[in-house]
Write a protein that holds these residues in place. Structure first.
Motif: not given
Length: 152
Positions: A58-80
């Motif tokens: 959540s901290q990472i995606t919120q920090d990225l979305e604070k950037e004016e050039s970013v519309n949306k940020a998300s995360y996915d984990l598959r194995g390692r």
């Protein structure tokens, strides 16, 4: 004895069905011997000790979305492989978009950086076809920086 004579056909049919089921079970186990085991084997041993927790994500995606050039940020984990998806606004410079990947690293511990391979997928849904997006950056757990691949 009379019971066997009376139901002879049904008994034979039942025995044949049981034999066919046993043969089918044997073939399935022959063709798929490890179907009950994890697809990753023992490669994920120790992942609980270094897991990237939900609050960190959540901290990472919120920090990225604070950037004016970013519309949306998300995360996915598959194995390692920890993948971050960043959608940037139209006209965002490629080098500026690449620098967003470096904003992820301070949130991760050294143990997490040395356990997980990281991927950053940068897209721009607002740009027209033929632009520099999508762009993918990968960081192997042993490498210090991201390596980039561009769609062209």
């Amino acid at each position: 004895m009379e019971f066997l004579k009376k139901y002879k056909k049904w008994i034979i049919l039942g025995v044949v069905c049981i034999v066919l089921l046993a043969i089918t079970y044997g073939f399935v186990n022959l063709l798929f011997p490890n179907s009950s085991k994890s697809a990753y084997g023992n490669r994920l041993d120790g992942i609980d000790a270094v897991a990237i927790k939900g609050d960190t994500v959540s901290q990472i995606t919120q920090d990225l979305e604070k950037e004016e050039s970013v519309n949306k940020a998300s995360y996915d984990l598959r194995g390692r492989v920890a993948s971050f998806y960043i959608d940037v606004k139209k006209g965002t410079d490629l080098n500026a978009a690449k620098s967003l990947a470096d904003k992820i690293l301070p949130f991760l511990s050294e143990e997490q950086k040395s356990y997980f391979d990281l991927q950053v997928w940068i897209t721009s849904n607002e740009d027209e076809e033929g632009t520099v997006y999508p762009t993918v950056g990968s960081k192997h757990k042993t490498s210090p920086a991201f390596v980039w691949v561009h769609h062209e």
